[in-house]
Design a protein around this motif. Structure first.
Motif, PDB file in Angstrom:
ATOM      1  N   PHE A 226      -2.771 -23.104  62.714  1.00 45.09           N
ATOM      2  CA  PHE A 226      -1.016 -22.840  62.501  1.00 45.09           C
ATOM      3  C   PHE A 226      -0.994 -22.326  61.166  1.00 45.09           C
ATOM      4  CE2 PHE A 226       2.924 -24.593  61.149  1.00 45.09           C
ATOM      5  CZ  PHE A 226       3.805 -23.703  61.603  1.00 45.09           C
ATOM      6  N   VAL A 227      -1.803 -23.015  60.272  1.00 47.30           N
ATOM      7  CA  VAL A 227      -1.525 -22.327  58.711  1.00 47.30           C
ATOM      8  C   VAL A 227      -2.209 -20.846  58.730  1.00 47.30           C
ATOM      9  CG1 VAL A 227      -2.315 -22.602  56.301  1.00 47.30           C
ATOM     10  CG2 VAL A 227      -1.488 -24.829  57.475  1.00 47.30           C
ATOM     11  N   MET A 228      -3.427 -20.754  59.137  1.00 48.61           N
ATOM     12  CA  MET A 228      -3.910 -19.292  59.057  1.00 48.61           C
ATOM     13  C   MET A 228      -2.956 -18.232  59.620  1.00 48.61           C
ATOM     14  SD  MET A 228      -7.844 -20.292  59.451  1.00 48.61           S
ATOM     15  CE  MET A 228      -8.344 -18.655  59.227  1.00 48.61           C
ATOM     16  N   SER A 229      -2.291 -18.500  60.864  1.00 43.78           N
ATOM     17  CA  SER A 229      -1.502 -17.417  61.575  1.00 43.78           C
ATOM     18  C   SER A 229      -0.062 -17.367  61.089  1.00 43.78           C
ATOM     19  CB  SER A 229      -1.789 -17.869  63.091  1.00 43.78           C
ATOM     20  OG  SER A 229      -1.150 -18.923  63.490  1.00 43.78           O
ATOM     21  N   THR A 230       0.370 -18.289  60.234  1.00 44.65           N
ATOM     22  CA  THR A 230       1.821 -18.306  59.733  1.00 44.65           C
ATOM     23  C   THR A 230       1.800 -17.450  58.499  1.00 44.65           C
ATOM     24  OG1 THR A 230       2.315 -20.468  60.490  1.00 44.65           O
ATOM     25  CG2 THR A 230       3.616 -19.671  58.856  1.00 44.65           C
ATOM     26  N   HIS A 231       2.494 -16.304  58.639  1.00 48.89           N
ATOM     27  CA  HIS A 231       2.759 -15.255  57.489  1.00 48.89           C
ATOM     28  C   HIS A 231       3.825 -15.702  56.453  1.00 48.89           C
ATOM     29  CE1 HIS A 231       6.467 -14.056  59.847  1.00 48.89           C
ATOM     30  NE2 HIS A 231       6.838 -13.524  58.944  1.00 48.89           N
ATOM     31  N   ASP A 232       4.730 -16.561  56.679  1.00 48.89           N
ATOM     32  CA  ASP A 232       5.652 -17.188  55.799  1.00 48.89           C
ATOM     33  C   ASP A 232       5.240 -18.473  55.334  1.00 48.89           C
ATOM     34  OD1 ASP A 232       6.277 -17.851  58.287  1.00 48.89           O
ATOM     35  OD2 ASP A 232       8.470 -17.706  58.022  1.00 48.89           O
ATOM     36  N   ARG A 233       4.399 -18.596  54.864  1.00 46.84           N
ATOM     37  CA  ARG A 233       3.680 -20.004  54.274  1.00 46.84           C
ATOM     38  C   ARG A 233       3.926 -20.261  53.013  1.00 46.84           C
ATOM     39  NH1 ARG A 233      -1.614 -17.530  56.188  1.00 46.84           N
ATOM     40  NH2 ARG A 233      -2.288 -16.201  54.662  1.00 46.84           N
ATOM     41  N   GLY A 234       4.588 -19.327  52.247  1.00 47.24           N
ATOM     42  CA  GLY A 234       4.927 -19.627  50.828  1.00 47.24           C
ATOM     43  C   GLY A 234       4.014 -19.085  49.874  1.00 47.24           C
ATOM     44  N   ASP A 235       3.187 -18.240  50.153  1.00 46.48           N
ATOM     45  CA  ASP A 235       2.176 -17.637  49.373  1.00 46.48           C
ATOM     46  C   ASP A 235       3.080 -16.486  48.425  1.00 46.48           C
ATOM     47  OD1 ASP A 235      -0.115 -18.978  50.141  1.00 46.48           O
ATOM     48  OD2 ASP A 235      -0.285 -17.332  51.880  1.00 46.48           O
ATOM     49  N   ILE A 236       2.535 -16.438  47.366  1.00 44.11           N
ATOM     50  CA  ILE A 236       3.251 -15.577  46.271  1.00 44.11           C
ATOM     51  C   ILE A 236       1.732 -14.635  46.007  1.00 44.11           C
ATOM     52  CG2 ILE A 236       4.828 -16.866  45.622  1.00 44.11           C
ATOM     53  CD1 ILE A 236       3.437 -17.631  42.989  1.00 44.11           C
ATOM     54  N   PRO A 237       2.028 -13.138  45.510  1.00 43.55           N
ATOM     55  CA  PRO A 237       1.070 -12.199  45.042  1.00 43.55           C
ATOM     56  C   PRO A 237       0.493 -12.979  43.710  1.00 43.55           C
ATOM     57  CG  PRO A 237       2.870 -11.048  45.731  1.00 43.55           C
ATOM     58  CD  PRO A 237       3.636 -12.528  45.828  1.00 43.55           C
ATOM     59  N   GLU A 238      -0.738 -13.020  43.516  1.00 37.89           N
ATOM     60  CA  GLU A 238      -1.300 -13.315  42.361  1.00 37.89           C
ATOM     61  C   GLU A 238      -1.339 -12.377  41.386  1.00 37.89           C
ATOM     62  OE1 GLU A 238      -2.151 -16.381  41.612  1.00 37.89           O
ATOM     63  OE2 GLU A 238      -1.840 -17.141  43.649  1.00 37.89           O
ATOM     64  N   GLU A 239      -1.336 -12.694  40.057  1.00 40.15           N
ATOM     65  CA  GLU A 239      -1.584 -11.747  39.083  1.00 40.15           C
ATOM     66  C   GLU A 239      -2.997 -11.119  38.902  1.00 40.15           C
ATOM     67  OE1 GLU A 239       0.999 -10.430  37.269  1.00 40.15           O
ATOM     68  OE2 GLU A 239       2.551 -11.788  38.522  1.00 40.15           O
ATOM     69  N   TRP A 240      -3.068  -9.751  38.986  1.00 44.52           N
ATOM     70  CA  TRP A 240      -4.427  -9.075  39.017  1.00 44.52           C
ATOM     71  C   TRP A 240      -4.264  -7.837  38.312  1.00 44.52           C
ATOM     72  CZ3 TRP A 240      -9.103 -10.414  40.235  1.00 44.52           C
ATOM     73  CH2 TRP A 240      -9.363 -11.806  41.259  1.00 44.52           C
ATOM     74  N   PRO A 241      -5.166  -7.237  37.489  1.00 43.06           N
ATOM     75  CA  PRO A 241      -5.039  -5.974  36.886  1.00 43.06           C
ATOM     76  C   PRO A 241      -4.250  -4.965  37.934  1.00 43.06           C
ATOM     77  CG  PRO A 241      -7.145  -6.731  36.623  1.00 43.06           C
ATOM     78  CD  PRO A 241      -6.373  -7.815  37.835  1.00 43.06           C
ATOM     79  N   CYS A 242      -4.625  -4.811  39.306  1.00 46.73           N
ATOM     80  CA  CYS A 242      -4.143  -3.787  40.004  1.00 46.73           C
ATOM     81  C   CYS A 242      -3.255  -4.562  41.269  1.00 46.73           C
ATOM     82  CB  CYS A 242      -5.147  -2.997  40.554  1.00 46.73           C
ATOM     83  SG  CYS A 242      -5.956  -2.094  39.227  1.00 46.73           S
ATOM     84  N   ARG A 243      -2.484  -4.162  41.700  1.00 49.52           N
ATOM     85  CA  ARG A 243      -1.472  -4.738  42.617  1.00 49.52           C
ATOM     86  C   ARG A 243      -0.682  -3.862  43.513  1.00 49.52           C
ATOM     87  NH1 ARG A 243       1.781  -9.961  41.419  1.00 49.52           N
ATOM     88  NH2 ARG A 243       3.488  -8.448  40.934  1.00 49.52           N
ATOM     89  N   GLY A 244      -0.899  -3.753  44.796  1.00 52.90           N
ATOM     90  CA  GLY A 244      -0.146  -2.791  45.560  1.00 52.90           C
ATOM     91  C   GLY A 244       0.297  -3.309  46.931  1.00 52.90           C
TER      92      GLY A 244
END
Length: 323
Positions: A226-244
């Motif tokens: 359930f966790v692995m297939s849920t797209h709106d699980r509260g993740d946020i983009p991590e800070e990386w030198p490049c993001r797209g």
């Protein structure tokens, strides 16, 4: 006699897991005959251990609930597992490093010499490499509070910091899942009549409610799936030198399952979604997108589009040279 005593300690450690096992299953684990297993069970009963015989389908033997095991009954494999677990837990829980080190020292002192020798070579150090996208270790106290509510089947009130305004929610907590070094709570939200997978580091538990709930059947019967297939699980983009990001021609649950940690997935249509992720270089980011083997559109920013063009040129050149 020494062999028999060691075998009975091993039998006790197997029972300590709480499972009900047949005599044949116990014999296979111990590497002896069923006759030896039944004799050892009789011996344990004579020593005061309550070994219950469970009849019917799924029957076998199990340890009675009132039975107290002797302290630290570990076989050698369990000793190794405990040593590794206690040394690696600080990578996913904060504020626990000193306690885990003290717990390991206590365990080693209480273990039989043979088990202790098996654990002493294990000095585990965790290091991060560039292919990992872990989150920071989470506060151990939050896990204690939520884990206790799960065990007692108590409703929890939490302040949740999502993508929108912070909100206060009442939840029926069912399971904790650690995936990609991130903690997720699988919970049912009665007010919204829906299941949710939520990042635990975005939850702030309030005072315990003391109100109980009845466990429900989990979606697909598996909290991990359930966790692995849920797209709106509260993740946020991590800070990386490049993001797209790019629009990927795959359903959101599929992309959510295979997206690297620190990525976010937004539903677009039943057959497409927007994937946002980061990496240490634009070429690395382009390579991650290509692993999904799907059509890409609306690719942002320009640096990511240029990286994909460069990769295409290099691949074309390599194919021409092999022709």
């Amino acid at each position: 006699m020494a062999v028999t005593s060691a075998r009975m300690l091993r039998l006790l450690s197997i029972f300590g897991v709480g499972a009900t096992l047949t005599a044949e299953e116990l014999a296979e684990r111990l590497g002896v005959s069923v006759r030896f297993v039944r004799r050892d069970i009789d011996t344990l009963r004579d020593l005061g251990y309550e070994i219950e015989a469970v009849r019917g389908v799924g029957g076998g033997y199990r340890l009675g609930r009132a039975t107290r095991l002797p302290p630290v009954v570990f076989d050698e494999d369990q000793a190794v597992a405990a040593a590794v677990a206690l040394q690696t837990v600080p990578t996913i829980l904060s504020g626990i490093r000193e306690n885990s080190a003290r717990a390991l020292a206590t365990l080693r002192q209480a273990m039989p010499a043979r088990s202790r020798i098996r654990t002493e070579p294990f000095r585990v150090s965790a290091a991060r490499n560039y292919w990992e996208f872990p989150a920071a270790p989470i506060d151990a106290e939050i896990i204690r509070v939520i884990g206790g509510a799960i065990n007692r089947q108590h409703l929890v009130r939490v302040d949740y910091t999502g993508e929108d305004e912070p909100e206060t929610l009442t939840l029926e907590p069912h399971d904790l899942v650690v995936w990609a070094a991130r903690w997720y709570l699988v919970a049912f939200e009665p007010d919204a009549d829906r299941w949710r997978a939520m990042r635990v580091d975005r939850l702030d538990p309030r005072m315990p409610t003391g109100r109980t709930f009845d466990r429900r059947d989990l979606p697909d019967g598996d909290p991990v799936a359930f966790v692995m297939s849920t797209h709106d699980r509260g993740d946020i983009p991590e800070e990386w030198p490049c993001r797209g990001s790019a629009l990927v021609s795959l359903p959101a649950p599929v992309v959510a399952r295979f997206a690297p940690g620190g990525a976010t997935v937004e539903y677009a249509t039943d057959s497409s979604c927007r994937l946002t992720l980061g990496a240490w270089s634009w070429a690395g980011l382009a390579g991650l997108l290509l692993t999904f083997d799907a059509d890409l559109a609306d690719i942002e920013p320009a640096e990511l589009r240029q990286a994909l063009r460069s990769l295409r040129a290099r691949i074309d050149e390599g194919l021409r040279s092999d022709a």
